[in-house]
Every structure is written in C-alpha cells, then in structure tokens.
Design an enzyme around this catalytic site. Sequence first.
Site, PDB file in Angstrom:
ATOM      1  CG  ASP A  91      -1.905   1.084   1.277  1.00 15.15           C
ATOM      2  OD1 ASP A  91      -1.909   1.918   0.355  1.00 15.15           O
ATOM      3  OD2 ASP A  91      -2.696   1.130   2.238  1.00 15.15           O
ATOM      4  N   GLY A 143      -1.198   6.069   1.408  1.00 13.62           N
ATOM      5  CA  GLY A 143      -2.271   7.060   1.303  1.00 13.62           C
ATOM      6  C   GLY A 143      -3.303   6.928   2.406  1.00 13.62           C
ATOM      7  CG  ASP A 198      -6.262  -4.989   2.121  1.00 17.75           C
ATOM      8  OD1 ASP A 198      -5.885  -4.426   3.155  1.00 17.75           O
ATOM      9  OD2 ASP A 198      -6.849  -4.388   1.192  1.00 17.75           O
ATOM     10  CG  HIS A 241      -9.714 -19.994  13.581  1.00 20.71           C
ATOM     11  ND1 HIS A 241     -10.175 -21.206  13.134  1.00 20.71           N
ATOM     12  CD2 HIS A 241     -10.782 -19.158  13.571  1.00 20.71           C
ATOM     13  CE1 HIS A 241     -11.473 -21.113  12.886  1.00 20.71           C
ATOM     14  NE2 HIS A 241     -11.859 -19.881  13.141  1.00 20.71           N
TER      15      HIS A 241
END
Length: 376
Positions: A92, A95, A271, A340
């Site tokens: 990323d 920003g 994400d 998990h």
Amino acid sequence: MQFALQKTDDKTSARAGEITTDHGKIQTPIFMPVGTAGTVKGVHIRDVKEDVKAQIILGNTYHLYLRPGTKIIEEAGGLHRFNGWDGAILTDSGGYQVYSLSGTRKLDESGVLFRSHIDGSKHRFTPENVIDTQRSLGSDIMMAFDECTPYPCDYEYAKNSLDITHKWLARCVKRVEETSPKYGYGQSLFPIVQGSTFRDLRIKSAEVIASYGADGNAIGGLSVGEPHEVMYEMTALVCGILPKDKPRYLMGVGTPENILESIALGVDMFDCVMPTRNGRNGMLFTKNGIINIKNKKWENDFSPVDPEGTSFVDRQYSRAYLRHLFAARELLGGMIASQHNIAFYLWLVREARKHILEGDFAQWKAQMIPKIKQRL
C-alpha cells in the site's frame, strides 16, 4: 504481471482467474493477509505459507518507510529477503495512513507533509518518493499514491480530492517509467479509483483509471464508515467500468459477508486487518458463525475451534483451551485466534472460487451468508 480470466459466474459477476507474478501464481478471488510492518501480526511466516496457504501478503509503505527504513530493507535485498516470505507482496502506498493522520498532516497538490506516529518527526510523501520507496521495498504490486476521502464528506471536497488523486497518479506512472526494479524481478503499479460515495465522481475516476491500461486496478475510499449498501452500490458501479481482463482489488474490505457480496459484484482481490485484529480480541470466524471465545459458555467445550475447519489450529486446539489462554492473558491466545481467522478467510475465497468454476456460486453464497453472519 499477467492475469488470465478463467470463468465468470452466470447469475452474478463473480470471476475466477489467475494472476502470474515473478513470485508465483495467485488464484482469484483471493484474500491477502495484512503484513503492515513486514509481518502478519502474531503469525509465523511458515504458518502463513504452509497452514493458512496465503499466496500474497501486504506490506505498508508508510510503516516500513518509518521503521526499519528503506536503507535497511535495501541492504537486506528487499522485503522478501528481509521477512523471509517467498510469495508475492503488495505494498500500500501509505495514502490510507496519511488519511488516518488527518490531525497531524498538511496536504496540497505537491504531496503530504506529516508527523511520524512513532516520534513526531516531520516527513514528506510525494508521488515520486512513494514510488521510490516501493522500488526499494521490492513489492510485486505497488499502489499509486492517493488521498482517501473521509465519510461523510461534501461534494466539493471529494471533487478536489479526486483531482489531486488523478494528478498524483500521472506523476506515479511517470516515476515508474523513469525508474527500474532493484532486485531483478518485475513490479506492477495499480491505480486507485476514488470519488467517495458520489456516482458521477466514481464514474469519472473509474474511466480515468481504466484509460491507463495498468496491470490491475484498485477501488479505494470505501469501507470507511458508509453503509454496506452504499459500498456495494459504488463497487458494482466501478466494476462495470474497469477492464474485465485486469484484476480488481477492493481495498480494506472486510467482513466475510462483505467479501462474498463483493465477489458477486466482480471483485478479485481483498485485504483487511479484521482477521488478526478481531482475533487478538477473541472474535473467531467459523463456517457456522461468529464466536466470542472469551464467553464463559466455551469454558468446558472441548470441541475443535471450528469442527469443520481444515487448518492446524482447528485440528490441534479446543475452544476450552483457547478460552483459557485469553482468560490467562497468554500471548498464544491471540496468535492462535489470528491464525485461525486468516485460515478461515483463505478457505472462504477458495470455496468461492471452486463454486464459481463449478457454476453454482450464487446458490452457495445464498446458503453461506446467513451461516457465517450468525453469532454462536
């Protein structure tokens, strides 16, 4: 980077595809565990690869620029060698972090002046040095520098912000063309669609981004507080404009339900920090619903964390044991829960892909969403 679209669902816009990078293939739809500071928080790289079966992880330019700094990562030979991850990495641009520092930053058309959250020191990000930093990190996918608008915001703010984002994109593209990868493998740049929740701005931005013909495209500025229905509306609008033969990445999304609904709208990549952040606080996502493992009801439940799960965690640990770890404030509790949850997210997108390929995604999604939303 290459993208092959393998199948589109008949009843929805869901897609199955495959991204090829110099660090391996990525089967889409895909969830990317967030490794902000070069690590997926609380989970060993070995487990991210072998148990969770992630194909790509994230790093963050803002955090890695501040600590340990690009000089150290360059000396290591790039982020892959620094953290020991041999799969693909997306970075990323920073920003979003600059957006979250709204009280300590000054933004203008040339870039952003901000103070470090670590020591208060002053720094400046521009489209050019953000690309330079990502060259030093050596990510397979670099993100363009943009401004993420807050929600709600007025139309004029969103319009002016979008103009800046588009000007910054042109400078990012120019910088990419002027520079070369540092570690002997390719790097792709993804532009980011912005425009807040205004349809005309989203349409304009999606058309501008599509015109660059980039290897992939991202949708930003959503999942920042707007109602889910608005997020889905904007996502569907943008997916209808972005090229079909390039992957689409919806940034920062979200809950398991959000991911399935967005896959149905034509998104390929996701994400979110939710699996690890919520895991550290005792929230577990399972195939039959959401568990707060801190509740007393799990005190003597010796069944697996997720009886239908397939990860090492689900084979190894009971709910009672995991609850005990949280009650005793053992660090292992948050680590197990995080592992998990990431494993569940990766299972969810693999299942979505399987059902897209088999042609019954819509029916499967309709059955799954009520199950995974319920509280156990």
